[in-house]
Write an enzyme that holds these catalytic residues in place. Structure first.
Site, short mmCIF file in Angstrom:
data_model
loop_
_atom_site.label_atom_id
_atom_site.label_comp_id
_atom_site.label_asym_id
_atom_site.label_seq_id
_atom_site.Cartn_x
_atom_site.Cartn_y
_atom_site.Cartn_z
N CYS A 2 -99.19 -37.50 -54.06
CA CYS A 2 -99.00 -38.81 -53.42
C CYS A 2 -97.74 -38.81 -52.56
O CYS A 2 -96.82 -38.04 -52.79
CB CYS A 2 -98.86 -39.89 -54.49
SG CYS A 2 -100.26 -40.00 -55.58
N ARG A 27 -99.25 -33.59 -47.75
CA ARG A 27 -99.17 -33.51 -49.22
C ARG A 27 -100.54 -33.62 -49.86
O ARG A 27 -100.69 -33.39 -51.06
CB ARG A 27 -98.25 -34.60 -49.74
CG ARG A 27 -96.81 -34.50 -49.29
CD ARG A 27 -96.04 -35.78 -49.53
NE ARG A 27 -95.87 -36.08 -50.93
CZ ARG A 27 -94.82 -35.65 -51.66
NH1 ARG A 27 -93.90 -34.90 -51.09
NH2 ARG A 27 -94.71 -35.95 -52.92
N TRP A 75 -103.10 -39.33 -53.95
CA TRP A 75 -103.92 -38.18 -54.36
C TRP A 75 -104.36 -38.52 -55.77
O TRP A 75 -103.57 -38.52 -56.70
CB TRP A 75 -103.10 -36.89 -54.32
CG TRP A 75 -103.89 -35.65 -54.52
CD1 TRP A 75 -104.91 -35.18 -53.72
CD2 TRP A 75 -103.78 -34.70 -55.60
NE1 TRP A 75 -105.41 -34.00 -54.22
CE2 TRP A 75 -104.74 -33.68 -55.35
CE3 TRP A 75 -102.97 -34.58 -56.70
CZ2 TRP A 75 -104.91 -32.57 -56.21
CZ3 TRP A 75 -103.11 -33.50 -57.55
CH2 TRP A 75 -104.08 -32.51 -57.30
N ASN A 101 -95.83 -42.22 -57.45
CA ASN A 101 -96.23 -40.82 -57.45
C ASN A 101 -95.91 -40.28 -58.83
O ASN A 101 -94.78 -40.37 -59.30
CB ASN A 101 -95.47 -40.03 -56.38
CG ASN A 101 -95.94 -38.57 -56.34
OD1 ASN A 101 -97.02 -38.25 -56.82
ND2 ASN A 101 -95.12 -37.70 -55.78
N GLY A 102 -96.93 -39.73 -59.51
CA GLY A 102 -96.73 -39.17 -60.86
C GLY A 102 -97.83 -39.67 -61.78
O GLY A 102 -98.86 -40.19 -61.34
N GLU A 480 -102.98 -12.46 -53.73
CA GLU A 480 -102.54 -13.49 -52.78
C GLU A 480 -103.53 -13.61 -51.62
O GLU A 480 -103.87 -14.71 -51.19
CB GLU A 480 -101.14 -13.19 -52.27
CG GLU A 480 -100.67 -14.03 -51.10
CD GLU A 480 -100.61 -15.54 -51.39
OE1 GLU A 480 -100.80 -15.95 -52.56
OE2 GLU A 480 -100.41 -16.31 -50.43
N LYS A 484 -105.50 -17.05 -50.53
CA LYS A 484 -105.41 -17.62 -49.18
C LYS A 484 -106.79 -17.89 -48.63
O LYS A 484 -107.08 -18.95 -48.09
CB LYS A 484 -104.64 -16.65 -48.26
CG LYS A 484 -103.16 -16.59 -48.49
CD LYS A 484 -102.41 -17.63 -47.71
CE LYS A 484 -101.84 -18.80 -48.46
NZ LYS A 484 -101.38 -18.74 -49.78
N GLU A 487 -108.59 -20.74 -50.52
CA GLU A 487 -108.09 -22.12 -50.42
C GLU A 487 -108.24 -22.72 -49.03
O GLU A 487 -108.37 -23.94 -48.90
CB GLU A 487 -106.65 -22.24 -50.91
CG GLU A 487 -105.61 -21.54 -50.10
CD GLU A 487 -104.19 -21.81 -50.65
OE1 GLU A 487 -103.93 -22.91 -51.16
OE2 GLU A 487 -103.37 -20.90 -50.55
N HIS A 503 -115.72 -0.58 -63.17
CA HIS A 503 -115.92 -1.06 -64.55
C HIS A 503 -116.68 -2.38 -64.59
O HIS A 503 -116.53 -3.16 -65.52
CB HIS A 503 -114.56 -1.20 -65.25
CG HIS A 503 -113.83 0.10 -65.38
ND1 HIS A 503 -114.23 1.11 -66.23
CD2 HIS A 503 -112.77 0.59 -64.70
CE1 HIS A 503 -113.43 2.15 -66.10
NE2 HIS A 503 -112.53 1.87 -65.18
N LYS A 602 -100.06 -30.11 -51.50
CA LYS A 602 -98.96 -29.18 -51.23
C LYS A 602 -98.11 -28.97 -52.46
O LYS A 602 -97.61 -27.90 -52.71
CB LYS A 602 -98.10 -29.70 -50.09
CG LYS A 602 -96.96 -28.77 -49.71
CD LYS A 602 -97.45 -27.39 -49.27
CE LYS A 602 -96.33 -26.45 -48.94
NZ LYS A 602 -96.83 -25.07 -48.73
C1 AGP Z 1 -100.56 -21.58 -52.27
O1 AGP Z 1 -101.02 -21.39 -50.94
C2 AGP Z 1 -101.04 -22.87 -52.87
N1 AGP Z 1 -100.73 -23.97 -52.03
C3 AGP Z 1 -100.62 -23.06 -54.31
O2 AGP Z 1 -101.18 -22.00 -55.05
C4 AGP Z 1 -99.10 -23.07 -54.56
O3 AGP Z 1 -98.56 -21.78 -54.36
C5 AGP Z 1 -98.85 -23.48 -56.02
O4 AGP Z 1 -99.37 -24.77 -56.21
C6 AGP Z 1 -97.37 -23.47 -56.41
O5 AGP Z 1 -96.67 -24.40 -55.64
P1 AGP Z 1 -95.05 -24.35 -55.68
O6 AGP Z 1 -94.65 -23.04 -55.08
O7 AGP Z 1 -94.60 -25.52 -54.85
O8 AGP Z 1 -94.63 -24.46 -57.11
#
Ligand code: AGP
Length: 607
Positions: A2, A27, A75, A101-102, A480, A484, A487, A503, A602
């Site tokens: 949020c 966000r 969110w 937010n929370g 990683e 990427k 997502e 395996h 984010k």
């Molecule tokens: C990575 O591209 C994602 N957005 C997500 O996995 C992110 O790395 C993860 O939520 C951790 O976020 P942070 O680094 O702000 O703790």
């Protein structure tokens, strides 16, 4: 997560709120709303969907008309995305409006209590409870009401509150969720982060946990949880507005990919003086020698940084380095005590799982170090030590430059610790420092691979499944790369240790299945090449990230993506670049919402 914006001053509040919410879209959200005192009452406009729906609903910010208000992008956590569940939420009389937010963890208990007092609820949200609660406790004094609300709330909250009895005043309060105050001329702001108000002011207060702020256009008063006035020192934000904008790129993600040389340079330069690593953290040689193990806890890409860094740190320090998902850390009875260094990696510094892991590590007696990108973030404040990554604001949900600067920060930490533990010779120390200093230039050179990754993306963008394989640090980078691609392009992508394919997973390889191998370490080249041949024999379409010095494999039906030679320990900083670009171009060809992928935020400030 949020987003919150608030304004109180002399100008029209609604346009400022909408503009601020626009800056917070990154966000992640599914609805938005504003509440403004219009001279007679608190007028609320809110809507499910993108911010443009709200902009249209308010006639492009023409109303509500007033100079004090709060805004929100939601969110969803409690209650589906809908108009009625959008924020601001109000009390039954409409004389109290709240943005949040929370997560209020005891909201059901509070809801039952309020219902017993005759309160009726219209939404499914936990936030609505706060609006009714505030009104329930309000007897004329805003601070007193806020304190009473804070005393019963459990969970995480950043709150902006507007009360009809005080139409030129905002109340702001927080616990475990970020909130800042922007200081203007005859105007003041609240926001979830600086990007929302950067065009208005660079002078901010960071609200600490359990603090309560009372803002008018002319004054800001901050109180601690014991009602004591707190004297705050303004922080100056030196991000330029452009840095928070796209800078001519189509997407923030591509801009941030291209910013990586500068971001890594900004992260390492202040910490290398006359060929020596100097970290601004209270970590003495004696402390470093006292550690008998290191844990790294993080989420998502930050976790994958940890996987790569663990190999580097173990090699340099000769002690066990265990990487754990932060969301698992608390439940695995980690072998942590006062001789353990626990490193929490987090771009936002607000990830709830990572923060919880930090608290658990501290409870177990460990020394804790945060590697974070956001100054003043919760994890940075709670850790014993913080090593900031100077990546600047990272707007795209998919992290890139923060990932790279986290690696760089951890290389520096490894070198510093290795020297203190005497596990590297002076010559090797010098080599490692020089290798880190060379990284920005090598990353810049690696970015030249754009065209080859665009060509590969045009071959693979319609694939349903893509596989990433590698060994050691290359496996961590493969993880990683798979994330990427998942997502931002919504392509089913998996990473496997190269030796693992035979395996089981190799049963998934059919004619044309894309497989990309990461082989940055020439010592593992032939091994991984044999795995490539296993999948090629089953019809896979194979590409491989290889170093300049590796032998040519293009004749073996493999598309090479060549990266510069570098210190093998630091190769993740280069081999990740083609994978970032590949995911970007595949997502672009698929027409995906690259900077704001569906379902993602984010910063995930809920567990
Ligand atoms: C990575 O591209 C994602 N957005 C997500 O996995 C992110 O790395 C993860 O939520 C951790 O976020 P942070 O680094 O702000 O703790």
């Amino acid at each position: 997560m949020c987003g919150i914006v608030g304004y109180v001053g002399r100008k029209a509040a609604t346009p400022i709120l909408l503009e601020g919410l626009k800056k917070l879209e990154y966000r992640g959200y599914d609805s938005a709303g504003v509440a403004v005192w219009n001279g007679e009452k608190i007028e609320v406009e809110k809507a499910k969907g993108r911010l443009r729906v709200l902009v249209e609903k308010t006639d492009n910010g023409a109303f509500p008309v007033g100079s004090a208000g709060i805004g929100h992008t939601r969110w969803s956590t409690h209650g589906k995305p809908s108009d009625i569940n959008s924020h601001p939420q109000t009390s039954g009389t409409g004389r109290t409006a709240v943005v949040h937010n929370g997560i209020i963890e005891n909201y059901m208990e509070l809801k039952e209590y309020l219902a017993s007092q005759g309160v009726t609820f219209v939404s499914e949200t936990d936030t609505e409870v706060v609006a009714h609660l505030f009104e329930h406790y309000y007897k004329g004094d805003l601070l007193e009401a806020a304190e009473r609300v804070a005393s019963v709330l459990e969970g995480s909250y950043a709150l902006g509150i507007l009360v009809a009895d005080h139409p030129d005043t905002l109340v702001a309060m927080r616990h475990d969720s970020p909130l800042i105050i922007g200081l203007g001329e005859d105007e003041n702001f609240i926001a979830s982060d600086v990007t929302a108000i950067l065009e208005h002011t660079r002078s901010v207060y960071y609200i600490e946990d359990k603090e309560i702020a009372i803002l008018t256009g002319a004054s800001v008063e901050v109180y601690d949880q014991h009602s004591r006035r707190v004297k705050k020192t303004p922080s100056h934000i030196d991000w330029d507005v452009q840095a928070a904008e796209k800078g001519g790129y189509e997407h923030f993600m591509l801009k941030e990919i291209m910013e990586q040389p500068a971001a890594v340079q900004a992260t390492i330069s202040p910490r290398i003086k006359n060929g020596r690593v100097e970290l601004e953290i209270p970590l003495s040689d004696e402390d470093i020698r006292s550690f008998d193990r290191i844990y790294i806890a993080a989420c998502g890409s930050a976790y994958y940084v940890g996987c790569a860094a663990a190999r580097v740190l173990e090699t340099l320090l000769h002690i066990p380095v265990l990487t754990q998902l932060a969301s698992e850390f608390r439940y695995q009875s980690p072998l942590v005590d006062e001789r353990t260094l626990v490193i929490i990696i987090s771009q936002s510094g607000e990830t709830a799982d990572s923060r919880a892991a930090l608290r658990e590590a501290k409870r177990l007696g460990a020394r804790t170090l945060a590697i974070v990108n956001v100054v003043g973030s919760a994890i940075a404040k709670e850790a014993d030590m913080s090593l900031y990554t100077w990546a600047g604001p990272e707007i795209a949900v998919a992290t890139t430059k923060a990932y790279s600067t986290q690696l760089a920060a951890l290389y520096l930490l490894g070198i510093r610790m290795a020297e203190a533990r005497g596990t590297v010779t002076p010559e090797r120390y010098g080599e490692l420092v020089a290798a880190v200093e060379a990284l920005p230039g090598l990353i810049e050179k690696t970015l030249g691979i754009k065209e080859q990754t665009q060509q590969l993306a045009s071959r693979w963008f319609s694939a349903e499944h893509v596989f990433f394989i590698g060994r050691g640090i290359d496996y961590a980078v493969s993880l990683e790369g798979a994330l990427k691609l998942k997502e931002i392009s919504y392509t089913m992508s998996e990473a496997y240790a190269a030796g693992e394919l035979k395996h089981g997973p190799i049963s998934l390889i059919v004619d044309g299945t894309p497989v990309i191998a990461v082989i940055s370490d020439n010592r593992l080249f032939e091994k991984t090449l044999s795995n490539i041949k296993e999948v090629s024999a089953r019809g896979a379409s194979v590409a491989a990230i290889v170093c300049e010095s590796a032998r040519d494999i293009s004749g073996e039906g493999v598309t090479p993506l060549t990266i510069p030679d570098c210190e093998p320990l630091f190769a993740a900083s280069l081999s990740v670049i083609p994978l970032q670009l590949l995911s970007y171009y595949i997502a672009s060809l698929k027409g995906c919402d690259i900077d704001k992928p569906r379902n993602l935020a984010k910063s995930v400030t809920v567990e």
